[in-house]
Design a protein around this motif. Structure first.
Motif, PDB file in Angstrom:
ATOM      1  N   THR A 200      38.868  55.834 -71.570  1.00  0.00           N
ATOM      2  CA  THR A 200      38.892  56.658 -70.356  1.00  0.00           C
ATOM      3  C   THR A 200      40.029  56.243 -69.435  1.00  0.00           C
ATOM      4  O   THR A 200      40.795  57.075 -68.939  1.00  0.00           O
ATOM      5  N   LEU A 201      40.165  54.954 -69.200  1.00  0.00           N
ATOM      6  CA  LEU A 201      41.199  54.451 -68.289  1.00  0.00           C
ATOM      7  C   LEU A 201      42.600  54.804 -68.787  1.00  0.00           C
ATOM      8  O   LEU A 201      43.446  55.301 -68.014  1.00  0.00           O
ATOM      9  N   ILE A 202      42.857  54.571 -70.063  1.00  0.00           N
ATOM     10  CA  ILE A 202      44.196  54.838 -70.604  1.00  0.00           C
ATOM     11  C   ILE A 202      44.490  56.332 -70.599  1.00  0.00           C
ATOM     12  O   ILE A 202      45.608  56.765 -70.272  1.00  0.00           O
ATOM     13  N   LEU A 203      43.497  57.152 -70.945  1.00  0.00           N
ATOM     14  CA  LEU A 203      43.700  58.606 -70.927  1.00  0.00           C
ATOM     15  C   LEU A 203      44.001  59.104 -69.523  1.00  0.00           C
ATOM     16  O   LEU A 203      44.920  59.911 -69.312  1.00  0.00           O
ATOM     17  N   VAL A 204      43.232  58.644 -68.541  1.00  0.00           N
ATOM     18  CA  VAL A 204      43.467  59.047 -67.148  1.00  0.00           C
ATOM     19  C   VAL A 204      44.866  58.633 -66.709  1.00  0.00           C
ATOM     20  O   VAL A 204      45.585  59.403 -66.057  1.00  0.00           O
ATOM     21  N   TYR A 205      45.268  57.431 -67.074  1.00  0.00           N
ATOM     22  CA  TYR A 205      46.607  56.950 -66.702  1.00  0.00           C
ATOM     23  C   TYR A 205      47.699  57.830 -67.313  1.00  0.00           C
ATOM     24  O   TYR A 205      48.659  58.212 -66.633  1.00  0.00           O
ATOM     25  N   LEU A 206      47.577  58.153 -68.590  1.00  0.00           N
ATOM     26  CA  LEU A 206      48.604  58.943 -69.265  1.00  0.00           C
ATOM     27  C   LEU A 206      48.710  60.358 -68.688  1.00  0.00           C
ATOM     28  O   LEU A 206      49.815  60.891 -68.509  1.00  0.00           O
ATOM     29  N   ILE A 207      47.577  60.966 -68.383  1.00  0.00           N
ATOM     30  CA  ILE A 207      47.609  62.343 -67.867  1.00  0.00           C
ATOM     31  C   ILE A 207      48.126  62.381 -66.438  1.00  0.00           C
ATOM     32  O   ILE A 207      48.934  63.248 -66.080  1.00  0.00           O
ATOM     33  N   SER A 211      54.275  65.197 -65.612  1.00  0.00           N
ATOM     34  CA  SER A 211      54.928  66.003 -64.575  1.00  0.00           C
ATOM     35  C   SER A 211      54.384  67.423 -64.604  1.00  0.00           C
ATOM     36  O   SER A 211      55.093  68.397 -64.896  1.00  0.00           O
ATOM     37  N   ILE A 212      53.106  67.547 -64.336  1.00  0.00           N
ATOM     38  CA  ILE A 212      52.460  68.859 -64.304  1.00  0.00           C
ATOM     39  C   ILE A 212      51.697  68.994 -62.993  1.00  0.00           C
ATOM     40  O   ILE A 212      51.351  67.999 -62.360  1.00  0.00           O
ATOM     41  N   ASP A 213      51.466  70.227 -62.603  1.00  0.00           N
ATOM     42  CA  ASP A 213      50.700  70.460 -61.385  1.00  0.00           C
ATOM     43  C   ASP A 213      49.251  70.020 -61.577  1.00  0.00           C
ATOM     44  O   ASP A 213      48.671  70.202 -62.654  1.00  0.00           O
ATOM     45  N   TYR A 214      48.689  69.456 -60.513  1.00  0.00           N
ATOM     46  CA  TYR A 214      47.294  69.015 -60.489  1.00  0.00           C
ATOM     47  C   TYR A 214      47.020  67.971 -61.586  1.00  0.00           C
ATOM     48  O   TYR A 214      45.946  67.944 -62.194  1.00  0.00           O
ATOM     49  N   ASP A 269      50.894  69.044 -51.973  1.00  0.00           N
ATOM     50  CA  ASP A 269      50.889  70.509 -51.889  1.00  0.00           C
ATOM     51  C   ASP A 269      51.775  71.066 -52.999  1.00  0.00           C
ATOM     52  O   ASP A 269      52.998  71.102 -52.876  1.00  0.00           O
ATOM     53  N   TYR A 270      51.159  71.495 -54.107  1.00  0.00           N
ATOM     54  CA  TYR A 270      51.935  71.991 -55.233  1.00  0.00           C
ATOM     55  C   TYR A 270      52.580  73.345 -54.956  1.00  0.00           C
ATOM     56  O   TYR A 270      53.499  73.746 -55.674  1.00  0.00           O
ATOM     57  N   SER A 271      52.118  74.046 -53.934  1.00  0.00           N
ATOM     58  CA  SER A 271      52.715  75.352 -53.618  1.00  0.00           C
ATOM     59  C   SER A 271      54.130  75.208 -53.070  1.00  0.00           C
ATOM     60  O   SER A 271      54.902  76.171 -53.052  1.00  0.00           O
ATOM     61  N   ALA A 289      60.230  67.549 -57.002  1.00  0.00           N
ATOM     62  CA  ALA A 289      59.748  66.983 -55.742  1.00  0.00           C
ATOM     63  C   ALA A 289      58.510  67.746 -55.279  1.00  0.00           C
ATOM     64  O   ALA A 289      58.555  68.965 -55.095  1.00  0.00           O
ATOM     65  N   VAL A 290      57.411  66.999 -55.121  1.00  0.00           N
ATOM     66  CA  VAL A 290      56.155  67.599 -54.657  1.00  0.00           C
ATOM     67  C   VAL A 290      55.823  66.973 -53.311  1.00  0.00           C
ATOM     68  O   VAL A 290      55.552  65.767 -53.238  1.00  0.00           O
ATOM     69  N   PRO A 291      55.816  67.754 -52.228  1.00  0.00           N
ATOM     70  CA  PRO A 291      55.591  67.161 -50.897  1.00  0.00           C
ATOM     71  C   PRO A 291      54.141  66.749 -50.687  1.00  0.00           C
ATOM     72  O   PRO A 291      53.212  67.381 -51.194  1.00  0.00           O
ATOM     73  N   LYS A 292      53.950  65.667 -49.955  1.00  0.00           N
ATOM     74  CA  LYS A 292      52.608  65.236 -49.577  1.00  0.00           C
ATOM     75  C   LYS A 292      52.069  66.145 -48.481  1.00  0.00           C
ATOM     76  O   LYS A 292      52.827  66.716 -47.699  1.00  0.00           O
ATOM     77  N   VAL A 293      50.757  66.261 -48.459  1.00  0.00           N
ATOM     78  CA  VAL A 293      50.107  67.038 -47.403  1.00  0.00           C
ATOM     79  C   VAL A 293      49.863  66.122 -46.219  1.00  0.00           C
ATOM     80  O   VAL A 293      49.040  65.211 -46.281  1.00  0.00           O
ATOM     81  N   THR A 294      50.607  66.334 -45.178  1.00  0.00           N
ATOM     82  CA  THR A 294      50.459  65.526 -43.971  1.00  0.00           C
ATOM     83  C   THR A 294      50.473  66.427 -42.763  1.00  0.00           C
ATOM     84  O   THR A 294      50.879  67.594 -42.824  1.00  0.00           O
TER      85      THR A 294
END
Length: 315
Positions: A200-207, A211-214, A269-271, A289-294
Motif C-alpha cells: 500500500t505504501l509503495i503504491l501510494v508513493y508511486l501514484i 504528473s497527473i491531475d488529482y 487548484d488543477y483548474s 505548474a500547479v498552483p496551491k490553493v491559498t
C-alpha cells in the motif's frame, strides 16, 4: 471551503510563530501517549508503571532528538518484559536489535511511523499509517512501518499468552524459548499485515509522484483499495481470521483522515494548471505548474481622518 482555507492559513501562521514551543509539546505528547500505552498493556515492572516516571521521561523526549522517543519506548518494553520473563526479554530484545539495524540503516528519520503504528493499532485505526506515509514519505518508510507493526504484534503476543508463559515452570526454559520464537515467527497475521502495508505504501508513493491531475486523491483511493484486497487475499490464503467488516471500515476511516492530511499538505487548484516550455544551451525543459490553493492576506488599509478647522475672518 473558504472558511477551511482561512482556518488552514491561521493554523500555519500560528505554528510558524510559536514553532519553538509547539514542536517540543508535540514530541512530549507523542512520547507520553506511547509510554502510557506500553504501561497499560504490559505493566509488569511497578517501578516504571507510574505517572510521574512517564511524565519525566516524556519531558526528556520533548527536548531530545525524535529517535530518543523510540529508544525510550523500547527500553520501557524491555524492562517490563525482563520483570515478567527473562526468555521473553531475550527473544524480543534480539528482534528489536535486528529492527534497529534495519531502521537506522534505511529510514532513521521516520520516527513518527515507528511510534505511531502501534498506537494506531491500539486505537483501531492502523490503516492510516501506510497511506499517510505513502503520501509524505518514501518507499524506505515501509521499513519503519514494518518495525512498528512487529513491535505491536510482539506486545500483543506477550499479552495474549501471559497465562501460558506464566504457567510454565522455571525448569522449562527451552520450552519457553521455543514457544516464544514459534509464536513470533509463525504469526501469519503479522506477515500479511506487513506485506499489505508495504504494498500500500509503495503504491501510494508511486501514484502520488505521477504528473497527473488529482494524483494524491487517486493514490489514496488506490492505496485504500489495495490494502483491503491484500489483507483479504492473505486471510483466504493463511486463514488469519481478520474481521472483513473491520478492515473495510478502518480503511474508509483511514481514507478520510488522509484526505484531511492532503488538505493541509497538498491542496492545489488543477483548474489553473500551466504547462511551460523553455530551453538553454543543452536542454529543453517541460514544466507543469500547479498552483496551491491559498488565500491572499487582506491588506490593512488605514484611513486617516483629519478634521478641518474653519477659519474665522475678523470683521
Amino acid at each position: 471551503m473558504t472558511t477551511l482555507l482561512v482556518a488552514k492559513q491561521y493554523i500555519k501562521l500560528f505554528y510558524s510563530k510559536f514553532e519553538i514551543y509547539i514542536t517540543p509539546f508535540l514530541k512530549f505528547l507523542l512520547a507520553f501517549v506511547a509510554l502510557l500505552q506500553i504501561n497499560s498493556r504490559l505493566g509488569y515492572m511497578a517501578a516504571i508503571d507510574r505517572m510521574p516516571v512517564v511524565l519525566v521521561v516524556a519531558l526528556m523526549c520533548s527536548f531530545m532528538p525524535t529517535n530518543f522517543t523510540v529508544i525510550m519506548a523500547v527500553l520501557f518494553i524491555m524492562l517490563h518484559l525482563y520483570s515478567f520473563s527473562l526468555e521473553c526479554a531475550i527473544v524480543i530484545g534480539v528482534a528489536f536489535l535486528l529492527m534497529f539495524l534495519l531502521y537506522f540503516r534505511f529510514a532513521p528519520k521516520d520516527t513518527a511511523a515507528v511510534v505511531l503504528t502501534p498506537i494506531c493499532f491500539l486505537l483501531k485505526i492502523p490503516y492510516v499509517v501506510p497511506i499517510s506515509m505513502g503520501l509524505i514519505g518514501t518507499p524506505a518508510s515501509a521499513v519503519s512501518v514494518a518495525c512498528g507493526v512487529i513491535a505491536y504484534y510482539m506486545i500483543h503476543f506477550v499479552c495474549a499468552n501471559e497465562t501460558v508463559l506464566d504457567g510454565m515452570s522455571e525448569e522449562e526454559i527451552a520450552a519457553r524459548f521455543k514457544f516464544i520464537v514459534d509464536g513470533l515467527l509463525n504469526n501469519k497475521e503479522m506477515v500479511v499485515t506487513i506485506v499489505a502495508f508495504a504494498v500500500t505504501l509503495i503504491l501510494v508513493y508511486l501514484i502520488r509522484r505521477l504528473s497527473i491531475d488529482y494524483a494524491w486523491t487517486i493514490a489514496m483511493a488506490a492505496g485504500a483499495f489495495v490494502n483491503v484486497m491484500v489483507i483479504l487475499i492473505g486471510d483466504l490464503m493463511f486463514d488469519t481470521n481478520v474481521s472483513i467488516f473491520g478492515v473495510i471500515v478502518g480503511t474508509v476511516f483511514a481514507f478520510l483522515i488522509t484526505a484531511v492530511l492532503q488538505f493541509f499538505v497538498f491542496h492545489v487548484d488543477y483548474s489553473r494548471t500551466e504547462k511551460v516550455q523553455f530551453e538553454d544551451d543543452e536542454y529543453y525543459y517541460y514544466v507543469k505548474a500547479v498552483p496551491k490553493v491559498t488565500l491572499a492576506r487582506p491588506e490593512k488599509k488605514v484611513k486617516q481622518i483629519v478634521g478641518q478647522k474653519k477659519s474665522r475672518t475678523a470683521h
